[in-house]
Design a protein around this motif. Structure first.
Motif, PDB file in Angstrom:
ATOM      1  N   THR A  21      35.619  58.786  98.035  1.00 17.36           N
ATOM      2  CA  THR A  21      36.591  58.100  97.186  1.00 17.36           C
ATOM      3  C   THR A  21      37.982  58.186  97.795  1.00 17.36           C
ATOM      4  O   THR A  21      38.229  58.975  98.711  1.00 17.36           O
ATOM      5  CB  THR A  21      36.636  58.724  95.787  1.00 17.36           C
ATOM      6  N   GLN A  22      38.882  57.417  97.249  1.00 15.66           N
ATOM      7  CA  GLN A  22      40.269  57.439  97.715  1.00 15.66           C
ATOM      8  C   GLN A  22      40.891  58.822  97.479  1.00 15.66           C
ATOM      9  O   GLN A  22      41.651  59.312  98.310  1.00 15.66           O
ATOM     10  CB  GLN A  22      41.080  56.369  96.999  1.00 15.66           C
ATOM     11  N   GLU A  23      40.534  59.458  96.379  1.00 14.26           N
ATOM     12  CA  GLU A  23      41.054  60.793  96.076  1.00 14.26           C
ATOM     13  C   GLU A  23      40.557  61.818  97.090  1.00 14.26           C
ATOM     14  O   GLU A  23      41.312  62.681  97.537  1.00 14.26           O
ATOM     15  CB  GLU A  23      40.674  61.211  94.646  1.00 14.26           C
ATOM     16  N   GLU A  24      39.276  61.723  97.454  1.00 18.52           N
ATOM     17  CA  GLU A  24      38.724  62.632  98.464  1.00 18.52           C
ATOM     18  C   GLU A  24      39.388  62.400  99.813  1.00 18.52           C
ATOM     19  O   GLU A  24      39.682  63.354 100.534  1.00 18.52           O
ATOM     20  CB  GLU A  24      37.218  62.440  98.598  1.00 18.52           C
ATOM     21  N   LEU A  25      39.620  61.147 100.126  1.00 17.05           N
ATOM     22  CA  LEU A  25      40.273  60.796 101.382  1.00 17.05           C
ATOM     23  C   LEU A  25      41.669  61.404 101.444  1.00 17.05           C
ATOM     24  O   LEU A  25      42.068  61.986 102.449  1.00 17.05           O
ATOM     25  CB  LEU A  25      40.338  59.281 101.529  1.00 17.05           C
ATOM     26  N   GLN A  26      42.393  61.305 100.352  1.00 18.75           N
ATOM     27  CA  GLN A  26      43.735  61.876 100.296  1.00 18.75           C
ATOM     28  C   GLN A  26      43.686  63.401 100.430  1.00 18.75           C
ATOM     29  O   GLN A  26      44.497  63.994 101.145  1.00 18.75           O
ATOM     30  CB  GLN A  26      44.411  61.488  98.987  1.00 18.75           C
ATOM     31  N   ALA A  27      42.730  64.032  99.784  1.00 15.30           N
ATOM     32  CA  ALA A  27      42.582  65.485  99.886  1.00 15.30           C
ATOM     33  C   ALA A  27      42.244  65.905 101.315  1.00 15.30           C
ATOM     34  O   ALA A  27      42.766  66.916 101.810  1.00 15.30           O
ATOM     35  CB  ALA A  27      41.506  65.968  98.922  1.00 15.30           C
ATOM     36  N   LYS A  28      41.404  65.143 101.979  1.00 13.92           N
ATOM     37  CA  LYS A  28      41.052  65.449 103.367  1.00 13.92           C
ATOM     38  C   LYS A  28      42.264  65.298 104.284  1.00 13.92           C
ATOM     39  O   LYS A  28      42.465  66.089 105.199  1.00 13.92           O
ATOM     40  CB  LYS A  28      39.911  64.552 103.843  1.00 13.92           C
ATOM     41  N   SER A  29      43.061  64.294 104.022  1.00  9.27           N
ATOM     42  CA  SER A  29      44.272  64.079 104.811  1.00  9.27           C
ATOM     43  C   SER A  29      45.218  65.272 104.681  1.00  9.27           C
ATOM     44  O   SER A  29      45.753  65.770 105.679  1.00  9.27           O
ATOM     45  CB  SER A  29      44.966  62.796 104.345  1.00  9.27           C
ATOM     46  N   ILE A  30      45.402  65.740 103.463  1.00  7.73           N
ATOM     47  CA  ILE A  30      46.274  66.893 103.213  1.00  7.73           C
ATOM     48  C   ILE A  30      45.687  68.139 103.865  1.00  7.73           C
ATOM     49  O   ILE A  30      46.410  68.920 104.488  1.00  7.73           O
ATOM     50  CB  ILE A  30      46.490  67.084 101.705  1.00  7.73           C
ATOM     51  N   SER A  31      44.387  68.314 103.735  1.00  6.35           N
ATOM     52  CA  SER A  31      43.722  69.476 104.320  1.00  6.35           C
ATOM     53  C   SER A  31      43.891  69.509 105.834  1.00  6.35           C
ATOM     54  O   SER A  31      44.217  70.558 106.411  1.00  6.35           O
ATOM     55  CB  SER A  31      42.240  69.456 103.960  1.00  6.35           C
ATOM     56  N   LEU A  32      43.690  68.361 106.483  1.00  2.00           N
ATOM     57  CA  LEU A  32      43.852  68.306 107.935  1.00  2.00           C
ATOM     58  C   LEU A  32      45.294  68.611 108.327  1.00  2.00           C
ATOM     59  O   LEU A  32      45.534  69.380 109.259  1.00  2.00           O
ATOM     60  CB  LEU A  32      43.434  66.943 108.485  1.00  2.00           C
ATOM     61  N   ALA A  33      46.237  68.054 107.609  1.00  2.00           N
ATOM     62  CA  ALA A  33      47.648  68.295 107.918  1.00  2.00           C
ATOM     63  C   ALA A  33      47.989  69.780 107.804  1.00  2.00           C
ATOM     64  O   ALA A  33      48.698  70.337 108.656  1.00  2.00           O
ATOM     65  CB  ALA A  33      48.540  67.472 106.997  1.00  2.00           C
ATOM     66  N   GLU A  34      47.466  70.439 106.775  1.00  2.00           N
ATOM     67  CA  GLU A  34      47.724  71.872 106.595  1.00  2.00           C
ATOM     68  C   GLU A  34      47.077  72.693 107.700  1.00  2.00           C
ATOM     69  O   GLU A  34      47.672  73.655 108.209  1.00  2.00           O
ATOM     70  CB  GLU A  34      47.234  72.323 105.225  1.00  2.00           C
ATOM     71  N   LEU A  35      45.862  72.337 108.077  1.00  2.00           N
ATOM     72  CA  LEU A  35      45.180  73.051 109.165  1.00  2.00           C
ATOM     73  C   LEU A  35      45.927  72.885 110.482  1.00  2.00           C
ATOM     74  O   LEU A  35      46.120  73.855 111.225  1.00  2.00           O
ATOM     75  CB  LEU A  35      43.739  72.554 109.310  1.00  2.00           C
ATOM     76  N   VAL A  36      46.351  71.661 110.761  1.00  2.00           N
ATOM     77  CA  VAL A  36      47.084  71.393 112.003  1.00  2.00           C
ATOM     78  C   VAL A  36      48.404  72.154 112.007  1.00  2.00           C
ATOM     79  O   VAL A  36      48.797  72.734 113.028  1.00  2.00           O
ATOM     80  CB  VAL A  36      47.300  69.876 112.203  1.00  2.00           C
ATOM     81  N   LYS A  37      49.060  72.199 110.886  1.00  2.00           N
ATOM     82  CA  LYS A  37      50.325  72.945 110.779  1.00  2.00           C
ATOM     83  C   LYS A  37      50.104  74.431 111.087  1.00  2.00           C
ATOM     84  O   LYS A  37      50.882  75.042 111.820  1.00  2.00           O
ATOM     85  CB  LYS A  37      50.907  72.769 109.378  1.00  2.00           C
ATOM     86  N   ALA A  38      49.034  74.988 110.555  1.00  4.54           N
ATOM     87  CA  ALA A  38      48.721  76.394 110.805  1.00  4.54           C
ATOM     88  C   ALA A  38      48.369  76.645 112.267  1.00  4.54           C
ATOM     89  O   ALA A  38      48.811  77.634 112.870  1.00  4.54           O
ATOM     90  CB  ALA A  38      47.578  76.845 109.898  1.00  4.54           C
ATOM     91  N   ILE A  39      47.582  75.741 112.844  1.00  2.00           N
ATOM     92  CA  ILE A  39      47.182  75.895 114.248  1.00  2.00           C
ATOM     93  C   ILE A  39      48.397  75.823 115.163  1.00  2.00           C
ATOM     94  O   ILE A  39      48.562  76.651 116.058  1.00  2.00           O
ATOM     95  CB  ILE A  39      46.148  74.824 114.649  1.00  2.00           C
ATOM     96  N   TRP A  50      46.685  68.131 119.002  1.00  2.00           N
ATOM     97  CA  TRP A  50      46.392  67.852 117.606  1.00  2.00           C
ATOM     98  C   TRP A  50      47.080  66.583 117.115  1.00  2.00           C
ATOM     99  O   TRP A  50      46.550  65.871 116.271  1.00  2.00           O
ATOM    100  CB  TRP A  50      46.707  69.053 116.722  1.00  2.00           C
ATOM    101  N   ARG A  51      48.232  66.276 117.664  1.00  2.00           N
ATOM    102  CA  ARG A  51      48.890  65.016 117.321  1.00  2.00           C
ATOM    103  C   ARG A  51      47.993  63.851 117.756  1.00  2.00           C
ATOM    104  O   ARG A  51      47.821  62.885 117.023  1.00  2.00           O
ATOM    105  CB  ARG A  51      50.264  64.930 117.993  1.00  2.00           C
ATOM    106  N   GLN A  52      47.403  63.974 118.939  1.00  2.00           N
ATOM    107  CA  GLN A  52      46.496  62.943 119.442  1.00  2.00           C
ATOM    108  C   GLN A  52      45.257  62.811 118.548  1.00  2.00           C
ATOM    109  O   GLN A  52      44.799  61.698 118.269  1.00  2.00           O
ATOM    110  CB  GLN A  52      46.079  63.240 120.882  1.00  2.00           C
ATOM    111  N   ARG A  53      44.724  63.917 118.092  1.00  2.00           N
ATOM    112  CA  ARG A  53      43.546  63.870 117.216  1.00  2.00           C
ATOM    113  C   ARG A  53      43.884  63.193 115.892  1.00  2.00           C
ATOM    114  O   ARG A  53      43.075  62.441 115.351  1.00  2.00           O
ATOM    115  CB  ARG A  53      43.002  65.271 116.967  1.00  2.00           C
ATOM    116  N   GLN A  54      45.085  63.456 115.389  1.00  2.00           N
ATOM    117  CA  GLN A  54      45.502  62.791 114.158  1.00  2.00           C
ATOM    118  C   GLN A  54      45.679  61.290 114.379  1.00  2.00           C
ATOM    119  O   GLN A  54      45.337  60.488 113.514  1.00  2.00           O
ATOM    120  CB  GLN A  54      46.783  63.417 113.611  1.00  2.00           C
TER     121      GLN A  54
END
Length: 85
Positions: A21-39, A50-54
């Motif tokens: 769903t669109q909500e799941e997609l948005q949650a995944k986007s936020i999750s990836l951004a947080e993981l990339v920020k931590a990495i 990671w910028r390239q992967r995004q």
């Protein structure tokens, strides 16, 4: 034959339950951004990679309107990010 038709009917009815769903997609986007920020906070040298992967995930989103395909791209990137934490 009757069983095959019944099985296909059940499969078609069940398929939307597995759709992203669109909500799941948005949650995944936020999750990836947080993981990339931590990495990248731990290792700034990985920021370009990671910028390239995004960007690759963004390209999938530009090329299709299928939430399932976009979610799959996010799932793959999230899995890779979790492995690098």
């Amino acid at each position: 034959m009757r069983r095959t038709i019944l099985a296909l009917s059940l499969l078609l009815v069940a398929t939307p339950a597995f759709a992203c769903t669109q909500e799941e997609l948005q949650a995944k986007s936020i999750s990836l951004a947080e993981l990339v920020k931590a990495i990248t906070a731990k290792d700034p040298a990985k920021a370009a990679d990671w910028r390239q992967r995004q960007v690759e995930v963004d390209r999938v989103a530009e090329r299709t309107t299928s939430f399932d395909e976009i979610c799959a791209a996010y799932d793959k990137a999230i899995e890779e990010a979790k492995a690098q934490q």
